[in-house]
Design a protein around this motif. Sequence first.
Motif, PDB file in Angstrom:
ATOM      1  N   ASP A  25       0.830  -1.204   0.000  1.00  0.00           N
ATOM      2  CA  ASP A  25       0.000   0.000   0.000  1.00  0.00           C
ATOM      3  C   ASP A  25       0.864   1.253   0.000  1.00  0.00           C
ATOM      4  OD1 ASP A  25      -2.400  -1.334  -0.149  1.00  0.00           O
ATOM      5  OD2 ASP A  25      -2.824  -1.216   1.998  1.00  0.00           O
ATOM      6  N   GLY A  47       0.723   3.918  -2.944  1.00  0.00           N
ATOM      7  CA  GLY A  47       0.472   5.310  -2.596  1.00  0.00           C
ATOM      8  C   GLY A  47       1.526   6.242  -3.163  1.00  0.00           C
ATOM      9  N   GLN A  87      -2.751   7.086   1.162  1.00  0.00           N
ATOM     10  CA  GLN A  87      -2.546   5.641   1.066  1.00  0.00           C
ATOM     11  C   GLN A  87      -1.132   5.274   1.532  1.00  0.00           C
ATOM     12  OE1 GLN A  87      -3.285   3.995  -2.820  1.00  0.00           O
ATOM     13  NE2 GLN A  87      -3.219   1.893  -2.068  1.00  0.00           N
TER      14      GLN A  87
END
Length: 74
Positions: A15, A19, A41
């Motif tokens: 993640d 991001g 994120q």
Amino acid sequence: MADNNATETIKGAMDQAKGKIKETVGSVTGNDDLAEEGRAQKTAGGATREAGMERMRQERAQAEKEESRDEDVF
């Protein structure tokens, strides 16, 4: 339990990477919403990764403590 923590750590790292990509693409293209989504994120992924790593450290410390206690018995 360790598998869940490792999975959580890996998911958090993924993640974070996704991001960072969104943040970069958003910045390059001038899409402020995408850049902000990416930053959020990335931050959430970092927190998830750190939480998983901390739980793994705690489990390792507990296992070492139990192993040491078992050695004292014998």
